[in-house]
Design an enzyme around this catalytic site. Sequence first.
Site, PDB file in Angstrom:
ATOM      1  CB  ALA A 181       1.093  -6.266   4.050  1.00 43.84           C
TER       2      ALA A 181
ATOM      3  CD  GLU B 164      -0.233   0.583   9.924  1.00 39.26           C
ATOM      4  OE1 GLU B 164       0.686   1.072  10.614  1.00 39.26           O
ATOM      5  OE2 GLU B 164      -0.550   1.046   8.814  1.00 39.26           O
TER       6      GLU B 164
ATOM      7  CB  THR C 111       5.536 -10.651  15.980  1.00 41.01           C
ATOM      8  OG1 THR C 111       6.296 -10.193  17.091  1.00 41.01           O
ATOM      9  CG2 THR C 111       4.063 -10.512  16.347  1.00 41.01           C
ATOM     10  CG  ASP C 112       9.205 -12.232  19.717  1.00 32.14           C
ATOM     11  OD1 ASP C 112       8.596 -11.190  19.404  1.00 32.14           O
ATOM     12  OD2 ASP C 112      10.366 -12.225  20.191  1.00 32.14           O
ATOM     13  CD  GLU C 113       5.993  -7.071  20.084  1.00 32.79           C
ATOM     14  OE1 GLU C 113       4.926  -6.562  20.434  1.00 32.79           O
ATOM     15  OE2 GLU C 113       6.998  -6.422  19.771  1.00 32.79           O
TER      16      GLU C 113
ATOM     17  CE1 TYR D  23       2.771  -5.796  14.820  1.00 31.10           C
ATOM     18  CE2 TYR D  23       3.973  -6.396  16.823  1.00 31.10           C
ATOM     19  CZ  TYR D  23       3.799  -6.491  15.448  1.00 31.10           C
ATOM     20  OH  TYR D  23       4.634  -7.281  14.699  1.00 31.10           O
TER      21      TYR D  23
ATOM     22  CE  LYS E  50      -3.518   2.070   3.062  1.00 30.49           C
ATOM     23  NZ  LYS E  50      -4.271   1.844   4.319  1.00 30.49           N
TER      24      LYS E  50
ATOM     25  CB  ILE F 190      -4.052  -6.589   2.447  1.00 32.57           C
ATOM     26  CG1 ILE F 190      -3.656  -5.902   3.751  1.00 32.57           C
ATOM     27  CG2 ILE F 190      -2.832  -6.990   1.624  1.00 32.57           C
ATOM     28  CD1 ILE F 190      -2.920  -6.829   4.723  1.00 32.57           C
TER      29      ILE F 190
ATOM     30  CG  ASN G 272      15.191  -2.068  25.546  1.00 29.60           C
ATOM     31  OD1 ASN G 272      15.388  -2.964  24.730  1.00 29.60           O
ATOM     32  ND2 ASN G 272      13.978  -1.763  25.990  1.00 29.60           N
TER      33      ASN G 272
ATOM     34  CB  SER H 132      -3.820  -6.638  15.426  1.00 26.22           C
ATOM     35  OG  SER H 132      -2.464  -6.286  15.252  1.00 26.22           O
ATOM     36  CE  LYS H 133       2.048  -9.932  12.607  1.00 23.54           C
ATOM     37  NZ  LYS H 133       2.138  -9.843  11.114  1.00 23.54           N
TER      38      LYS H 133
ATOM     39  CG  ASN I 141      12.607  -7.018  19.036  1.00 24.53           C
ATOM     40  OD1 ASN I 141      11.960  -7.855  19.668  1.00 24.53           O
ATOM     41  ND2 ASN I 141      12.390  -5.724  19.131  1.00 24.53           N
TER      42      ASN I 141
END
Length: 348
Positions: free
Chosen positions: A83, A85, A131-133, A156, A35, A61, A255, A159-160, A185
């Site tokens: 694809a 977000e 994702t692993d999230e 996020y 997109k 999509i 981090n 939704s995944k 990551n």
Amino acid sequence: MSNILITGGAGFIGSHVVRRMVKNYPNYNIYNLDKLTYAGNLENLKDIENEQNYHFLKADIQNAEEIDQIFKKYHITHVIHLAAESHVDRSISNPIEFVMTNVVGTVNLLNVAKNNWSGDLNNHKFYHVSTDEVYGALGSEGFFTEETSYDPHSPYSASKASSDHFVRAYYDTFGLQVLISNCSNNYGSHHFPEKLIPLCIHNIKNNLPLPIYGDGKYTRDWLFVEDHARAIDVIFHKGNIGETYNIGGFNEWQNIDLVKLLCEIMDDKLGRPEGNSEKLITFVKDRPGHDLRYAIDASKIEKELGWRPSVTFEEGLEKTVDWFLSNEDWLNNVTSGSYKDYYQKQYN
Ligand code: NAD
Ligand code: DAU
């Protein structure tokens, strides 16, 4: 002839996957469907845009009719679906867009694939990149395996997780030949500078504060993006249908330690006195619902498909910094316009 639709191919990971498939498989037609949101950038694929087996299709999509026309026109035989977000912080300020693209968009693709491939499902494949999230957060011990229960915390990751469930439902209910991978990551070239590593590279270069959420003790498992693209290639070709593969870097970093290492590398590259960039570290308000630790057990893909990361973190990080420093135009182009508005809202 395989006609492979790669969604999100103008984004960070997608562009590495597209490049790899175009170069390594001249007998495949690669259709990059994107997109071109703020995160999609055709500059990422400049080096391969004239290859004969590469084709770009600008499409959304979320639009099932448009996707159906593409399947019919180009006789799509396989899908590698990236694809999405993809930024957790944006999902906190705008959850709906994440539902629309990551959930509705994925279901549209599944549905169009099922309808176009019905009667001949065994000669087609739908590979969903996740994702692993979706597994939630770990304490200081343990790893995510393919059997870990889903426990997403951000819009996020929710939704995944939802999109993963739909992919499995299309396998169980309709027999669509699916594959799923859940990766940790990524970092590397063409990474959009809203994410920790490229954001810090950009800010160090420009002597701007390095915003560390909370106490900086949050832990991620980092993988060089080209190793992820290679894992996707291996799973796409050799993975067992209906299965999930976890992909990780065997490479956990808090981090704060990661940002300090980045400062060290950047001081060296920019000829600054040692310790100079570390002074830019600034602790800021924490991310709501911030997951403490992610760590992947990648033994299944290693044992069954013979994949392991090939690039050490030190090598990968140095390559990444070198790429950003020698591609200033790329960085300047993506950090103008809407990036400035986003940055202002997120950090002020
Ligand atoms: P990205 O944000 O860099 O790229 C996403 C791409 O999708 C962009 O090119 C964008 O234009 C496109 N896109 C967005 N909405 C679309 C729509 N409605 N229709 C068509 N195209 C659309 O993302 P990324 O970091 O490259 O991640 C790619 C995939 O890998 C995502 O599914 C993400 O969940 C997954 N993933 C990412 C990581 C990571 O560390 N970045 C790790 C594991 C899994
Ligand atoms: O684990 C895989 C996921 O990794 C992918 O599914 C996502 O698409 C990808 O964006 C990434 O999510 P994270 O939230 O882990 O990545 P991010 O770079 O946003 O943040 C990494 C860590 O750094 C996290 O603990 C939050 C922290 N952070 C991030 C930013 C942007 C900061 O401390 N300061 C920041 O400014």
